[in-house]
Scaffold this active site. Structure first.
Site, PDB file in Angstrom:
ATOM      1  N   ASP A   2      41.036  61.614  56.078  1.00 15.76           N
ATOM      2  CA  ASP A   2      41.802  60.734  56.972  1.00 15.76           C
ATOM      3  C   ASP A   2      40.904  59.583  57.443  1.00 15.76           C
ATOM      4  OD1 ASP A   2      43.730  59.579  58.509  1.00 15.76           O
ATOM      5  OD2 ASP A   2      43.869  61.189  59.986  1.00 15.76           O
TER       6      ASP A   2
ATOM      7  N   HIS B   1      43.686  61.373  51.475  1.00 20.13           N
ATOM      8  CA  HIS B   1      44.129  60.728  52.714  1.00 20.13           C
ATOM      9  C   HIS B   1      43.090  59.729  53.221  1.00 20.13           C
ATOM     10  CE1 HIS B   1      46.279  61.577  56.802  1.00 20.13           C
ATOM     11  NE2 HIS B   1      45.909  60.321  56.707  1.00 20.13           N
TER      12      HIS B   1
ATOM     13  N   HIS C 258      37.975  51.635  62.206  1.00 19.72           N
ATOM     14  CA  HIS C 258      38.333  50.762  63.328  1.00 19.72           C
ATOM     15  C   HIS C 258      37.094  49.980  63.751  1.00 19.72           C
ATOM     16  CE1 HIS C 258      42.388  52.077  63.943  1.00 19.72           C
ATOM     17  NE2 HIS C 258      42.046  53.328  64.091  1.00 19.72           N
TER      18      HIS C 258
ATOM     19  N   ASN D  96      50.097  52.596  55.606  1.00 19.16           N
ATOM     20  CA  ASN D  96      50.265  51.890  56.893  1.00 19.16           C
ATOM     21  C   ASN D  96      49.370  50.669  57.007  1.00 19.16           C
ATOM     22  OD1 ASN D  96      47.937  53.402  57.187  1.00 19.16           O
ATOM     23  ND2 ASN D  96      48.259  53.812  59.347  1.00 19.16           N
TER      24      ASN D  96
ATOM     25  N   ARG E 233      42.943  49.855  54.837  1.00 18.54           N
ATOM     26  CA  ARG E 233      43.175  48.729  55.755  1.00 18.54           C
ATOM     27  C   ARG E 233      43.512  47.404  55.103  1.00 18.54           C
ATOM     28  NH1 ARG E 233      44.352  52.114  59.501  1.00 18.54           N
ATOM     29  NH2 ARG E 233      42.621  53.021  60.681  1.00 18.54           N
TER      30      ARG E 233
ATOM     31  N   HIS F 152      42.558  55.502  54.667  1.00 15.17           N
ATOM     32  CA  HIS F 152      43.147  54.234  55.095  1.00 15.17           C
ATOM     33  C   HIS F 152      42.171  53.140  54.695  1.00 15.17           C
ATOM     34  CE1 HIS F 152      46.273  56.202  57.527  1.00 15.17           C
ATOM     35  NE2 HIS F 152      45.359  57.149  57.699  1.00 15.17           N
TER      36      HIS F 152
ATOM     37  N   ASP G 160      52.560  58.368  57.153  1.00 14.13           N
ATOM     38  CA  ASP G 160      51.366  58.826  57.882  1.00 14.13           C
ATOM     39  C   ASP G 160      50.950  57.901  59.013  1.00 14.13           C
ATOM     40  OD1 ASP G 160      48.993  60.455  58.334  1.00 14.13           O
ATOM     41  OD2 ASP G 160      47.944  58.655  57.681  1.00 14.13           O
TER      42      ASP G 160
ATOM     43  N   ASN H 298      44.187  61.397  65.915  1.00 15.91           N
ATOM     44  CA  ASN H 298      45.509  61.985  65.975  1.00 15.91           C
ATOM     45  C   ASN H 298      45.813  62.660  64.652  1.00 15.91           C
ATOM     46  OD1 ASN H 298      48.045  62.660  66.781  1.00 15.91           O
ATOM     47  ND2 ASN H 298      48.935  60.629  66.504  1.00 15.91           N
TER      48      ASN H 298
END
Ligand SMILES: [Zn+2]
Lengths: 433, 297
Positions: A308, A63, A312, A97, A67, A65, A155, A281
């Site tokens: 996860d 899991h 950011h 995502n 980006r 991200h 997700d 989250n």
């Protein structure tokens, strides 16, 4: 350059093959050739002395991200892969995502091309369950599988439409594909920004009750039982979810689950005085939930530790708490945080390694995760006693959003080998092109 | 005290020092018009509140300070500027203190981490409203002398009330017992751990109270299903004349304002002999003078 490597005299911990002891590991042409109790003598081998170190199967993160495409300022596939190998991960599953969403062969091919270019770790793809993650129409699952997706997930968002979720679980069986779910009933989480409890009351922040997660896990267990599909529960955060997954497994349902280091280390008090680095989250829960998640990790209810990893920028975090974005980076701190559970006596080293290797490999049916002859030479060498302080400024990730900045950790990645190539060593990315 | 971000964490002595200073101001005291002469206090109201803004403004003037009034209306915030950018721009003009009212809980904490001047929380989201709690405590103290052993009942939307949170911390620190009353949907978890007693039964709680504080009910909560209607809320938790009869004869009635007359409080009670609502307003300036003096020292 020799394509024969001998990792000599390290402590090999390989849960799938029941190995825990000093071994020599011989790698030939990117593959494990032999794991030997007796010292090996090999001509022309590059010998790496692993005395006093742990020689582990490369870690697999189900899991992350990355980006890219869309938010390259936060992370790129290259920087994400750098963070991965620096954290000992030899394989990651990239969440869909992105912008645009990975709901098509085009985006899948783009990510694969960038990953090939980065040439650091294996990048597996997760495709979207629904087009544009809109939760309305199923994405072309067959095409996504054809493009190499190893699971599907929306997700970041739940699949609120139960009928659609049911069909996705049924249809995915065509491909024996795990459906990964972010469990959140949006009518229960509402405008919540942290766990509902004493801490949210104190801070005057809108709470997210555990039922937002547990109710959806319950729904999906019902759908899973009926459809006989294959479900993977992402980032389990609370006691009720662990209990439901445990029961479902007992009843023989095809369910796997993962938990993140932040959910088994930090509770909701970590929000402190509105620290947006503790905003994620699902949210950080309570001490009791942490204990339940840990029990789930120990007894096999939870199959894998996943980070996860959610990069950011400062702009998304240096704002009012209720305006901040959810997520923390996790690839470079996962090992140390996981090993802290071993030091605390919560679990054995074997179990901790299994949660980073064998567990995730089995959950998604991925190669690797163990070191038997014939397996890919994805290997993580760890200095188990090395102490270090997390300094987010030194992350390979392009983002710095971690609640663990400044934390002392024990256990550091010394080397990461991917398909027999040394890609990370002593704090440096190896660009052995 | 470098900033006043909330009441939580303040010691009884800190609170009493502020209240003592406010007392001196209320009586005229020594001339304080030179204390902040030539200094600038910036009023940053990201959320409208004429009452609180004016009260801080009067307090600043009484200390000889210039006041920079800044509101979001027509400002760069509506053009997407971040809170920190806005605040840094204002800080560059050299104020000694920033008084911040903001919709987001914790906004003053964020600002305080990034500026050098003092920060005073004038109400943040559903978190705290420390100057209001201090003026409430001040009002009660003037009536009672001490708060020790007294019971203060706070009624209404506790969940969304920064006044309730600040008062809980403040009154408890001063030795009073705080009872929080409202429907179960508006009583957030964990309040007991801060020393409060919780109840959903207003009628049973009234006879024990030495003071009742009615909180403003925001009608938009009706649409969020915290309660079925404003009318039902009023019937269950409104302080009407009949309910006020259940109070001890000498019990006081407070309201932080602005009031919804006829909803959480009946006009006859708001204007009745027990009401100290106008005293609260009058005391606001003295208390805020004390706060500004303290953080600008
Ligand atoms: Zn995620």
């Amino acid at each position: 350059m020799s394509s024969t490597i001998l990792l000599s005299r390290g402590r090999v911990v390989d849960p799938r093959n029941g190995v825990d002891g000093v071994r020599d590991v011989l790698v030939r042409d990117g593959t494990i050739a032999e794991v030997s109790e007796a010292p090996l003598k090999v001509q022309d081998a590059r010998v790496v002395d692993a005395t006093g170190k742990l020689v582990l199967p490369g870690f697999i993160d189900l899991h992350v991200h990355l980006r890219e495409p869309g938010e390259e300022g936060k992370e790129t596939i290259l920087t994400g892969c750098m963070a991965a190998v620096a954290g000992g991960f030899t394989a990651v599953v990239a969440m869909p995502n992105t912008k645009p969403v990975n709901d098509s062969v085009l985006v899948s091919e783009y990510v694969k091309a960038k990953a090939r270019e980065a040439r650091l770790c294996h990048v597996y793809l997760a495709g979207a369950i629904t087009k544009g993650l809109q939760g309305e129409e199923m994405a072309e699952m067959g095409a996504l599988v054809g493009a190499g997706c190893v699971c599907i997930t929306d997700d970041g968002r739940p699949v609120m439409n139960a009928g659609l979720m049911r069909r996705a679980l049924q249809y995915a069986q065509l491909f024996n594909l795990p459906v990964m779910v972010h469990e959140e009933d949006l009518t229960l989480s509402g405008k919540g920004v942290m766990n509902e409890g004493r801490a949210s009351t104190r801070l005057g922040l809108t709470g997210i009750p555990p039922s937002a997660e547990v109710a959806m896990v319950a729904r999906d267990m019902v759908l899973l039982e009926e459809t006989k599909g294959r479900l993977h529960v992402a980032h389990v955060s609370c006691e009720g979810s662990v209990r439901l997954i445990r029961e479902a497994k007992r009843r023989g349902l095809n369910v796997t689950a993962e938990a993140t280091p932040h959910h088994f280390i930090l509770d909701d008090e970590a929000v402190g005085a509105y620290d947006t680095h503790a905003r994620m989250n699902p949210p950080l829960r309570t001490r009791r939930d942490i204990e339940a998640v840990r029990e789930g990790l120990v007894d096999g209810t939870i199959d894998a530790i996943a980070t996860d990893h959610a990069p950011h920028g400062v702009l998304e975090k240096q704002v009012e708490f209720d305006k901040a974005w959810n997520g923390v980076v996790g690839l470079e701190t996962a090992l140390g945080l996981t090993l802290s559970l071993v030091r605390e006596g919560v679990m054995s080293l074997q179990r901790a390694v299994a949660l980073l290797t064998d567990g995730p490999a089995r959950a998604f049916g991925l190669a690797g995760g163990h070191l038997a002859a014939g397996a890919p030479a994805d290997i993580t060498v760890v200095e188990p006693e090395a102490e270090w302080t997390v300094d987010s400024a030194r992350f390979f990730s392009r983002s710095r959003n971690t609640p663990f900045h400044g934390r002392r950790l024990t256990g550091r990645v010394a080397q990461t080998w991917v398909s027999g190539r040394l890609v990370f060593e002593d704090g440096q990315i190896k660009e052995s092109r | 005290m470098r900033h006043l971000l909330g009441i939580e964490g303040l010691r009884r002595a800190d609170i009493e020092a502020l209240l003592g200073r406010a007392e001196a101001h209320l009586h005229g005291g020594p001339d304080a018009s030179h204390v902040l002469r030539g200094r600038v206090i910036a009023n940053l109201f990201f959320e409208d509140s004429t009452r609180t803004r004016t009260s801080f403004e009067m307090a600043a003037h009484a200390l000889g300070a210039e006041v920079l009034n800044w509101t979001t209306a027509g400002s760069s915030v509506s053009k997407g500027e971040t809170l920190l950018d806005t605040v840094r721009n204002i800080e560059a003009t050299g104020p000694v203190a920033l008084i911040i009212r903001h919709r987001s809980s914790g906004a003053p904490h964020l600002v305080a981490r990034h500026v050098r001047c003092a920060v005073v929380n004038a109400g943040d989201g559903t978190h705290e409203h420390p100057s209001q709690a201090l003026l409430d405590a001040f009002t009660l103290r003037r009536r009672w002398g001490r708060l020790d052993g007294r019971t203060v009942l706070i009624v209404g939307d506790i969940l969304h009330s920064r006044v309730a949170r600040s008062n809980l911390h403040c009154l408890t620190a001063l030795g009073a017992k705080v009872v929080l009353c409202g429907p179960p949907t508006l009583l957030p978890p964990g309040l007991e751990s801060f020393g409060a007693e919780l109840t959903t039964n207003l009628d049973a709680a009234l006879p024990r109270a030495d003071a009742v504080m009615c909180l403003r009910v925001q009608s938009e909560r009706q649409g969020e299903n915290f309660f079925p209607s404003t009318r039902e809320f009023s019937r269950m938790y409104g302080l009407n004349a009949a309910r006020a009869e259940r109070l001890k004869p000498e019990a006081l009635v407070l309201h932080p304002g602005p009031m919804n007359r006829g909803v959480e409080i009946a006009p006859a009670v708001a204007d009745g002999p027990r009401s100290v609502i106008l005293e609260q307003v009058a005391h606001g300036v003295a208390v805020r003078r004390a706060i500004l003096e303290e953080v600008c020292r």
